[in-house]
Design an enzyme around this catalytic site. Structure first.
Site, PDB file in Angstrom:
ATOM      1  N   GLU A 134       0.814  -1.222   0.000  1.00  0.00           N
ATOM      2  CA  GLU A 134       0.000   0.000   0.000  1.00  0.00           C
ATOM      3  C   GLU A 134       0.849   1.275   0.000  1.00  0.00           C
ATOM      4  OE1 GLU A 134      -0.739  -2.636   1.834  1.00  0.00           O
ATOM      5  OE2 GLU A 134      -2.884  -3.084   1.624  1.00  0.00           O
ATOM      6  N   PHE A 178     -12.520  -7.166  12.660  1.00  0.00           N
ATOM      7  CA  PHE A 178     -11.411  -7.635  11.826  1.00  0.00           C
ATOM      8  C   PHE A 178     -10.981  -6.529  10.862  1.00  0.00           C
ATOM      9  CE2 PHE A 178      -9.925  -9.762   7.878  1.00  0.00           C
ATOM     10  CZ  PHE A 178      -8.734 -10.246   8.391  1.00  0.00           C
ATOM     11  N   GLN A 179      -9.694  -6.299  10.781  1.00  0.00           N
ATOM     12  CA  GLN A 179      -9.100  -5.259   9.939  1.00  0.00           C
ATOM     13  C   GLN A 179      -9.700  -3.882  10.215  1.00  0.00           C
ATOM     14  OE1 GLN A 179      -8.953  -6.678   5.804  1.00  0.00           O
ATOM     15  NE2 GLN A 179      -6.942  -7.552   6.261  1.00  0.00           N
ATOM     16  N   LYS A 221     -17.733   0.007   4.852  1.00  0.00           N
ATOM     17  CA  LYS A 221     -18.144  -0.882   3.764  1.00  0.00           C
ATOM     18  C   LYS A 221     -19.619  -0.707   3.396  1.00  0.00           C
ATOM     19  CE  LYS A 221     -17.572  -5.519   1.974  1.00  0.00           C
ATOM     20  NZ  LYS A 221     -17.095  -6.899   2.204  1.00  0.00           N
ATOM     21  N   MET A 247      24.299   7.587   3.604  1.00  0.00           N
ATOM     22  CA  MET A 247      24.280   8.836   4.363  1.00  0.00           C
ATOM     23  C   MET A 247      24.486   8.568   5.853  1.00  0.00           C
ATOM     24  SD  MET A 247      24.222  12.033   3.898  1.00  0.00           S
ATOM     25  CE  MET A 247      23.312  12.777   2.540  1.00  0.00           C
TER      26      MET A 247
END
Lengths: 182, 567
Positions: free
Chosen positions: B53, B115-116, B165, B481
């Protein structure tokens, strides 16, 4: 220096966390905070007190203003204004002398007794922070069992609003004359 | 016509002119993905499936940086959203217009640790310009309209829209608002005329001025105005890391980049100027070094659309709140008026001569060492071969600074990098976004071996869609760096910066079906670069470079600009 800042906000989901989150993310302090609806539906007034030097206060004003759903930000401290907070205290009131002393303080401070029992009073008092502090100090020796304070709310003085309007109408209206008028 | 929320979202995107979306599906956004495949053609929206993502956000950010248009990302709830947070924070720090759609559990499950489930509006509150949780399907289209408006106006930034949703499942009549009015949000575009007048007066009188251009010039598209101001007033002009390309690097008045890894002459000019004219820059600590020493003898003009930026880091003598392009136009007009009224622009010959002398004294340099490939040379060659015309997306680290110093960006929107957040892993996926947006331009991702290993799974993305990104991997087997700081400021103690255990990148690319080339010696650099850049489709070009090369000049953290270490 202590500043009282007034924010007019859209009363939307999560608005309080947006303001509080801004303060914590940028390391500013909220000393007191008050939120309540205004006459206009969906708009709330947040009054908070904070402290910091001019630079910090300037940033607080600008950063708060940048929040998308903040309508207006005012540093009340910058102009003549009236501040009030409310305190409620449960104080010892066992014997006659104690009860009399509390009642005389209530009268002096124009407070109110809002609940009475055999051994305690609940008092209510409004005033600026100084007055509230003085009231609390005087009650301490008698015995404060519980305390709640609202923190200040503030309102700009009417005369100043009028002067400000003149200033807005006339671009050249100087700060000096404004101060003289107030 | 009645539509379910998922379709309304996509129709709204169409109304906003969105052509490309970078995303990753999951449970909470299945309705949206279903509508996306059902109506792909009529919507005219191409979705690019990334492999993590974060890359969808970086892709959308690269898209925004390369075009100035709003980038769009779509991810699922919970981990989809949390994986996106770094990309959102990056866009926030670099003021990039993005609209991010995240899935959310159905409204009746919110707060139940479903969930999630993750509180994405809560998590992203401090790294978005604004965010929304859609709780009623009637609010969906207006919210999207508002999100695009907020993201792309004023000081741009990422806006997140969290979509439970059930909001994408419910049906309602679709109509997209034509205009939007947010009474609490009115960016100030025009500079206050008095403030502009005072600033221009100071600009005319300054004997040792420096014009200092930041990312705000890109956001406003203030290129022509800035160039005219510089030319009319004969102003030496420096760009911040984010501002590079807003003023042509090859212009005689260009000083290149200032700050921690800026040129000696640039930093000396800023240090000794009597007027610093900042347009769309924010006096970042990587620019100013020790703030109390920064341009001590100078007055500051600060033009910024974000009032909170003015006076945040440095004192300001001439504040102008407004859009960079509009204010620069006002300044040009005001300049004409003041010159017409008899004002004379101060002579600056001595100042230009002084800066030229500083440049002659300490130009950018690197030492050749036999066969070993010098990374600076690679960038130098990249510039020569591409004639400075490529879209170059850098990751974060030494290679980023060498590219900023040496590529010489003449055209705007050709330079992408993660300037504010400094998010490793940005370069490659951002180049993907740029290549999608500008298919006719050569897009090069200059990456290090550290940052590339954070996102190399995106090789699958470029292969799947045949996105012709040329990945130029500057491989030194170190977190370069970090190693440089450990060498210079921690007595050579290379604590956990050695990453010489790594894949064979050529074979790795090959296993993804991506063409790859490698150079290990100086005399192979040009040939390998040419071959790689001329090969169609996605290509990986690996340069095995000197392991312990340093970026110079460097202003040590917290030191004054003038105290640069030059070698």
């Amino acid at each position: 220096m202590r500043h009282t800042i007034s924010l007019l906000v859209e009363n939307e989901y999560g608005m309080l966390t947006r303001v509080a989150g801004l303060f914590s993310a940028r390391g500013y302090q909220i000393d007191t905070l008050n939120v309540a609806p205004t006459l206009e539906e969906g708009v709330s007034r947040m009054t908070l007190t904070t402290h910091g030097n001019d630079h910090v206060i300037q940033q607080i004003l600008q950063q708060s203003h940048k929040l998308i759903k903040v309508l207006e930000v005012t540093d009340m401290t910058a102009a003549p204004h009236v501040e009030r907070e409310m305190v409620m205290l449960t104080v010892n009131a066992h014997v006659g002398e104690q009860r009399r002393e509390v009642l005389s303080l209530v009268e002096i401070f124009r407070a109110k007794v809002v609940d009475v029992s055999n051994d305690a009073f609940i008092l209510e008092m409004t005033g600026n922070a100084e007055k509230v502090n003085a009231f609390i100090e005087l009650l301490k020796p008698i015995g404060i069992l519980d305390i709640v304070r609202t923190g200040p709310v503030a309102m700009t003085r009417v005369a100043h609003i009028k002067a400000q309007k003149v200033k807005d109408d006339d671009e050249e209206f100087s700060e000096l004359t404004l101060n003289e008028k107030v | 016509m009645k539509m379910r929320g998922a379709r309304i979202l996509l129709e709204s995107l169409r109304c906003e002119g969105v052509k490309h979306v970078f995303g990753y599906p999951g449970g909470a956004v299945l309705h949206i993905y279903d509508e996306l495949v059902k109506h792909a053609e009529e919507l005219g929206i191409t979705h690019y499936l990334v492999r993590h993502e974060q890359a969808s956000l970086f892709g959308a950010a690269g898209y925004a940086q390369a075009t100035g248009k709003t980038g769009v990302a779509l991810v699922t709830s919970g981990p989809g959203g949390t994986n996106a947070v770094t990309g959102i924070a990056n866009a926030f720090m670099d003021s990039l217009p993005l609209v991010v759609f995240t899935g959310q559990v159905p409204t009746h499950l919110i707060g139940n640790d479903a969930f999630q489930e993750a509180d994405l509006t809560g998590i992203t509150r401090s790294c978005t310009k604004h965010n929304y949780l859609v709780k009623h399907v009637e609010e969906l289209a207006p919210t999207i309209k508002e999100a695009f408006h907020v993201a792309s106006t004023g000081r741009p930034g990422p806006v997140l829209v969290d979509l439970p949703k059930d909001m994408t499942a419910q049906e309602i009549e679709f109509s997209y608002p034509e205009t939007i009015e947010i009474r609490s949000y009115k960016p100030q575009i025009f500079g206050e005329p008095k403030a502009v007048r005072k600033a221009v007066k100071a600009m005319i009188q300054a004997e040792r001025p420096v014009l200092y251009i930041g990312g705000g010039a890109h956001a406003a598209g203030a290129y022509e105005e800035v160039r005219q101001l510089a030319e009319k007033l004969n102003l030496p002009t420096t760009c911040t890391l984010m501002g590079l390309g807003a003023f042509p690097a090859s212009h005689p008045l260009s000083l290149g980049m200032l700050g921690m890894h800026g040129g000696y002459w640039t930093n000396m000019a800023v240090n000794n100027c009597d007027l610093l004219i900042s347009i769309g820059a924010r006096f970042d600590d990587r620019v100013t070094g020790k703030i109390s020493e920064f341009a001590r003898g100078a007055k500051f003009i600060h033009v910024d659309i974000d009032a909170s930026c003015i006076g945040k880091n440095v004192r300001c003598d001439y504040p102008v709140v407004g859009d960079a392009k509009t204010v620069a136009q006002q300044m040009l007009k005001e300049l004409e008026e003041q010159l017409g009224g008899g004002a004379r622009i101060a002579a600056k010959d001595a100042w230009h001569e002084q800066i030229a002398a500083w440049k002659k004294q300490h130009p950018f340099w690197w030492k050749e060492e036999g066969d070993v490939i010098k990374p600076q040379y690679v960038i130098h060659e990249l510039h020569r071969i591409t004639k400075g015309q490529a879209v170059v997306s850098a990751d974060v680290g030494q290679h980023q600074m060498w590219t900023a110093q040496l590529y010489g960006f003449d055209a705007p929107k050709n330079w992408l990098n993660s300037g504010g957040l400094g998010a490793m892993g940005y370069g490659f996926p951002a180049a993907v976004g740029a290549a999608v947006a500008r298919p006719d331009d050569l897009c090069v991702a200059v990456v290090g071996d550290g940052g590339f290993q954070m996102v190399l799974n995106e090789l699958a993305t470029v292969k799947q869609y045949n996105i012709p990104v040329k990945i130029l991997l500057i491989n030194n087997g170190f977190l370069g760096m970090v190693r440089q700081w450990q060498e210079q400021f921690y007595e050579h103690r290379y604590s956990h910066s050695n990453i010489e255990v790594q894949p064979d990148f050529v074979k790795l690319a090959d296993s993804y079906g991506v063409t790859a080339f490698r150079a290990t010696k100086m005399n192979e650099v040009t040939h390998t670069l040419e071959k790689g850049l001329n090969t169609p489709g996605p290509v990986l070009i690996e340069m095995k470079v000197a392991r312990e090369e340093n970026v110079f000049p460097i202003v040590p953290a917290g030191a004054a600009l003038k105290d640069m270490i030059l070698q």
